[in-house]
Design an enzyme around this catalytic site. Structure first.
Site, mmCIF file in Angstrom:
data_model
loop_
_atom_site.group_PDB
_atom_site.id
_atom_site.type_symbol
_atom_site.label_atom_id
_atom_site.label_comp_id
_atom_site.label_asym_id
_atom_site.label_seq_id
_atom_site.Cartn_x
_atom_site.Cartn_y
_atom_site.Cartn_z
ATOM 1 N N HIS A 101 -53.604 0.696 28.195
ATOM 2 C CA HIS A 101 -53.464 -0.692 28.672
ATOM 3 C C HIS A 101 -52.601 -0.737 29.928
ATOM 4 C CE1 HIS A 101 -55.562 -2.226 25.191
ATOM 5 N NE2 HIS A 101 -54.815 -1.447 24.428
ATOM 6 N N ASP A 107 -53.965 -1.130 37.352
ATOM 7 C CA ASP A 107 -55.080 -1.043 38.310
ATOM 8 C C ASP A 107 -55.260 -2.438 38.933
ATOM 9 O OD1 ASP A 107 -58.543 0.148 38.096
ATOM 10 O OD2 ASP A 107 -57.495 -1.072 39.599
ATOM 11 N N ARG A 110 -58.900 -3.716 39.844
ATOM 12 C CA ARG A 110 -59.639 -4.149 38.639
ATOM 13 C C ARG A 110 -59.111 -5.489 38.152
ATOM 14 N NH1 ARG A 110 -57.455 -4.342 33.664
ATOM 15 N NH2 ARG A 110 -58.756 -4.068 31.809
ATOM 16 N N GLU A 157 -60.375 -8.277 19.761
ATOM 17 C CA GLU A 157 -59.801 -6.937 19.984
ATOM 18 C C GLU A 157 -59.785 -6.192 18.661
ATOM 19 O OE1 GLU A 157 -58.931 -4.970 22.526
ATOM 20 O OE2 GLU A 157 -58.470 -3.558 20.919
ATOM 21 N N GLU A 186 -68.843 -6.648 16.997
ATOM 22 C CA GLU A 186 -70.135 -6.671 16.265
ATOM 23 C C GLU A 186 -69.970 -7.274 14.884
ATOM 24 O OE1 GLU A 186 -69.944 -2.689 18.499
ATOM 25 O OE2 GLU A 186 -68.615 -4.251 17.809
ATOM 26 N N GLU A 200 -64.326 -6.394 30.048
ATOM 27 C CA GLU A 200 -64.134 -5.271 30.970
ATOM 28 C C GLU A 200 -64.489 -4.032 30.156
ATOM 29 O OE1 GLU A 200 -63.491 -2.223 31.945
ATOM 30 O OE2 GLU A 200 -61.328 -2.298 32.188
ATOM 31 N N GLU A 209 -68.228 5.968 26.930
ATOM 32 C CA GLU A 209 -67.646 5.181 25.840
ATOM 33 C C GLU A 209 -68.711 4.263 25.238
ATOM 34 O OE1 GLU A 209 -63.330 4.408 27.961
ATOM 35 O OE2 GLU A 209 -64.058 2.887 26.581
ATOM 36 N N HIS A 358 -58.486 2.813 38.696
ATOM 37 C CA HIS A 358 -58.120 3.883 37.742
ATOM 38 C C HIS A 358 -59.324 4.743 37.372
ATOM 39 C CE1 HIS A 358 -59.751 1.114 34.681
ATOM 40 N NE2 HIS A 358 -59.764 2.128 33.847
HETATM 41 N N1 LIG Z 1 -63.223 -0.349 30.213
HETATM 42 C C1 LIG Z 1 -63.109 0.571 29.296
HETATM 43 N N2 LIG Z 1 -63.532 1.817 29.444
HETATM 44 N N3 LIG Z 1 -62.539 0.274 28.170
HETATM 45 C C2 LIG Z 1 -61.849 -0.946 28.278
HETATM 46 C C3 LIG Z 1 -61.520 -1.760 27.216
HETATM 47 C C4 LIG Z 1 -61.331 -1.428 25.967
HETATM 48 C C5 LIG Z 1 -60.671 -2.456 25.082
HETATM 49 O O1 LIG Z 1 -61.664 -3.108 24.321
HETATM 50 C C6 LIG Z 1 -61.482 -2.838 22.946
HETATM 51 N N4 LIG Z 1 -62.819 -2.679 22.365
HETATM 52 C C7 LIG Z 1 -63.738 -1.760 22.706
HETATM 53 N N5 LIG Z 1 -64.864 -1.936 21.972
HETATM 54 C C8 LIG Z 1 -64.630 -3.009 21.166
HETATM 55 C C9 LIG Z 1 -65.399 -3.696 20.186
HETATM 56 N N6 LIG Z 1 -66.652 -3.313 19.889
HETATM 57 N N7 LIG Z 1 -64.849 -4.758 19.561
HETATM 58 C C10 LIG Z 1 -63.594 -5.153 19.867
HETATM 59 N N8 LIG Z 1 -62.799 -4.539 20.765
HETATM 60 C C11 LIG Z 1 -63.316 -3.479 21.419
HETATM 61 C C12 LIG Z 1 -60.642 -1.575 22.908
HETATM 62 O O2 LIG Z 1 -59.891 -1.507 21.708
HETATM 63 C C13 LIG Z 1 -59.753 -1.757 24.114
HETATM 64 O O3 LIG Z 1 -58.641 -2.553 23.837
#
Ligand SMILES: N=C(N)NC/C=C/[C@H]1O[C@@H](n2cnc3c(N)ncnc32)[C@H](O)[C@@H]1O
Length: 423
Positions: A101, A107, A110, A157, A186, A200, A209, A358
């Site tokens: 974070h 960044d 961004r 989150e 989901e 983001e 990812e 970043h």
């Molecule tokens: N930009 C990149 N690479 N990663 C940035 C962001 C990732 C953030 O989004 C959350 N995140 C990722 N996928 C999910 C999901 N399906 N549901 C809820 N939260 C999620 C991660 O825990 C990070 O805090």
């Protein structure tokens, strides 16, 4: 289509019964779908990762990591080695700490871009329902509450950071507008459809990812008809490049270290340093041998999860400077459509002519650098093949041909190379 088993004689006597640990959906015509608990008959193990198996008379390839042998009691032994194909424990674990974070918030390019998107749409955001998918520390949601007047922002989150995000929302007096929901996008339930889905989600090389899958599933479930996706579209850009310093550092180094000949180590260096892409590569504009080309473009309104299995792009570069062609560099740009018809689109370009981010860029190093000359052309294809087992990973396959403008025999050649990212 999956292969029907001919007759009993085909069954390999050494077949073993395995139990499916979880569901698997085939992503290729020669793969076999199954559900958790299914009992499959494994006839052959052509590779450690993929086995040839049968389920109710249908045969196909199955991912070995999804199967376990059925022990006597039929109870699943506590198998600590079972890795979730999404690796969510590790993935969300990493986002439960501040390191990533801090990197993302530090960044400026961004974070200021998302702030600019909110600011330039602040009027139209009034009374809108917003979902911030993967809100992390909640920065985008706080921008919405601070710079505009949405009726509500659902900040979703999955990691343990969510409990701190709630504190940040309160600390900044935004609890009237921002509601933090901890859970996977989901799986969480919202009380209503949303007008704007902002996230983001971009990983290295845009897709690593594969958080984008979560964004598409949330779009299909929660974005109202006519709602807005932020980002609205995305492009993966490629350029042929020289990478002198990387090549000198990792490969040429072995030619004469301390007056000795260490060249027998060069095949090892090739394998160890140039098999996978190099993340966080900083390409200089002068390293670009041609004008960059957008090879893959994603429309976030129409993109489907199944499209993510294999994405293909073409390229044709006209070489603008004679230099050693060491490889290709990739980066991405995302675009944020204005909420107002005809309003300006904001973009976040992570390429060499923009403020560094970043993500920086991604370098794909070829096995054999080759000198190219002004006037040559480099054309070919790029394929992003999602890993059928490790769902956050992919393999990038590049295929190129050099059409030499000179009669130098060495430079009218081409090649193909696959780069696992990472498994
Ligand atoms: N930009 C990149 N690479 N990663 C940035 C962001 C990732 C953030 O989004 C959350 N995140 C990722 N996928 C999910 C999901 N399906 N549901 C809820 N939260 C999620 C991660 O825990 C990070 O805090």
């Amino acid at each position: 289509m999956q292969t029907e088993k001919e007759d009993e004689d085909d069954v390999d006597v050494s077949s073993e019964e395995y139990v499916a640990r979880s569901d698997f959906t085939a992503s290729g015509t020669d793969q076999l779908s199954f559900s958790k608990g299914d009992r499959l008959l494994v006839h052959a193990k052509p590779s450690p990762e993929w086995w040839w198996a049968e389920l109710q008379g249908v045969i196909g390839y199955v991912p070995a990591s999804y199967l376990r042998q059925d022990d006597a009691g039929g109870e699943e032994e506590e198998d600590v080695s079972l890795e979730d194909p999404w690796q969510d424990e590790e993935y969300f674990g990493s986002y439960g700490t501040l390191r990533l974070h801090l990197e993302m918030l530090s960044d400026k390019s961004r974070t200021e871009t998302y702030r600019q998107v909110i600011l330039s749409n602040s009027g139209s955001l009034s009374n809108k329902v917003v979902m911030d998918l993967g809100c992390g520390t909640g920065i985008i949601s706080l921008f919405c509450a601070q710079l505009a007047s949405p009726s509500v922002v659902y900040a979703v989150e999955a990691s343990s950071m969510a409990e701190y995000t709630r504190q940040l929302v309160k600390q900044n007096g935004c609890e009237e507008v921002v509601t933090v929901l901890q859970g996977r996008a989901e799986e969480i339930e919202l009380p209503e459809q949303v007008d704007i889905l902002v996230s983001e989600w971009m990983g290295n090389c845009l897709l690593f990812e594969f958080m984008v899958e979560s964004v598409l599933l949330a779009r299909d479930r929660w974005l109202r008809d006519g709602g807005t996706m932020w980002p609205s579209s995305a492009a993966l850009t490629l350029v042929p490049c020289q990478a002198d310093s990387d090549y000198a550092e990792k490969m040429a180094f072995w030619e004469r270290p301390y007056g000795l000949d260490f060249t027998p180590l060069q095949p090892l260096a090739q394998q160890e340093f140039f098999t996978k892409p190099k993340f966080s590569h900083l390409i200089e504009p002068r390293d670009c041998l041609a004008a960059p080309c957008d090879v893959i473009c994603l429309d976030m309104y129409t993109l489907q999860v199944r499209d993510l299995e294999e994405m293909k792009g073409q390229f044709h570069f006209c070489v603008e400077k004679s230099a050693v062609f060491h490889g290709f560099t990739a980066w991405f740009t995302v675009y944020f459509d204005s909420l107002e018809a005809g309003g300006a689109t904001v973009d976040l370009n992570t390429g060499p002519n923009s403020e560094p981010t970043h993500w920086k860029q991604t370098l794909f190093m070829l096995d054999r650098p080759v000198t190219v000359y002004t006037g040559d052309s480099i054309s070919g294809t790029i394929v992003l093949h999602r890993n059928p087992v490790w769902r956050r990973h992919m393999t990038v396959t590049l295929h190129w041909n050099i059409n030499g403008s000179t009669d130098d025999p060495d430079n009218s050649q081409g090649g193909t190379k696959s780069f696992p990212m990472w498994r």
